[in-house]
Write an enzyme that holds these catalytic residues in place. Sequence first.
Site, PDB file in Angstrom:
ATOM      1  N   TYR A 115       0.880  -1.177   0.000  1.00  0.00           N
ATOM      2  CA  TYR A 115       0.000   0.000   0.000  1.00  0.00           C
ATOM      3  C   TYR A 115       0.910   1.217   0.000  1.00  0.00           C
ATOM      4  CZ  TYR A 115      -3.345   3.501   1.608  1.00  0.00           C
ATOM      5  OH  TYR A 115      -4.110   4.642   1.735  1.00  0.00           O
ATOM      6  N   ASP A 156      -2.145  -1.207  -4.038  1.00  0.00           N
ATOM      7  CA  ASP A 156      -2.510   0.174  -4.340  1.00  0.00           C
ATOM      8  C   ASP A 156      -1.218   0.977  -4.393  1.00  0.00           C
ATOM      9  OD1 ASP A 156      -3.321   2.773  -4.432  1.00  0.00           O
ATOM     10  OD2 ASP A 156      -4.594   2.684  -2.640  1.00  0.00           O
TER      11      ASP A 156
END
Length: 266
Positions: A115, A156
Amino acid sequence: MKIASFNINGIKARLPLVQDWLGEAAPDVAILQEIKTIDETFPRAVFEDMGYNVETHGQKSFNGVALLSKLPLEDVTRGLPGAKGAGREGVDDEEARYIEATVVGEHAVRICGLYLPNGNPAPGPKYDYKLRWMERLHARAEALLAQEECFLMAGDFNVIPQAEDAARPEAWEKDALYLPQTRQAFRRLLNLGLTDALRARTQAPELYTFWDFQRGAWARNDGIRIDHILLSPQCADLLEDVQIDKNIRAREKPSDHVPIWVSLAA
DNA sequence: ATGGTCGCCGAGCGA
């Protein structure tokens, strides 16, 4: 082997959706971001009952990543190496953003779930942290590439790689997700020899993975492509398919992201 | 230019 990545934006709010999606999509491995809770309160039993092994790297309220796998998760490591002032119990970062494990099917695949920091506002300390984090990810990719084995980095990335990856690129020109330095750091990762799985299979525009909750972004298809799966050369050899599960964004209580997955001959 | 919406938790931050 089907391997999916999904920024769920809070496991407590998203549990029914994630359960439904896992039941339908049935990935062998699910790489989750923004679990937004500590390891102790992650509902691991729910996923274990669905046949998944569960490894988490959480923190209170923010960030947090997890791996779910129908096959055993081996050699699990938490945290991305190279943080300044690295410390607590082998974990290298104040923010829980990175987890690795190996899954062995026909081939062994090293799964790197990440992330990447958002980085806004830019310029500023948050953007500096993002760029440093991308340098550390680059170093980790170099180390893994030297082993000449199958690995992938998925999650992400908070990076819009190119103009065609945004419905309105002009709206992102001063944003940390699209600044030239951000995109350069992402290209540097690809230039090491990693393959952007989606772009290996299609150059089609309007393939987005995120639509903001605000301003009716979903209704207007005002999206961006920021969730990526990058494959090592040995892993790219095994690529069979890659898809974005766009329909998930239209569900009840959706995340602002949708899953992206690859199928590997592994 | 502003505000618009979520999730974390119980105010305001992060996205």
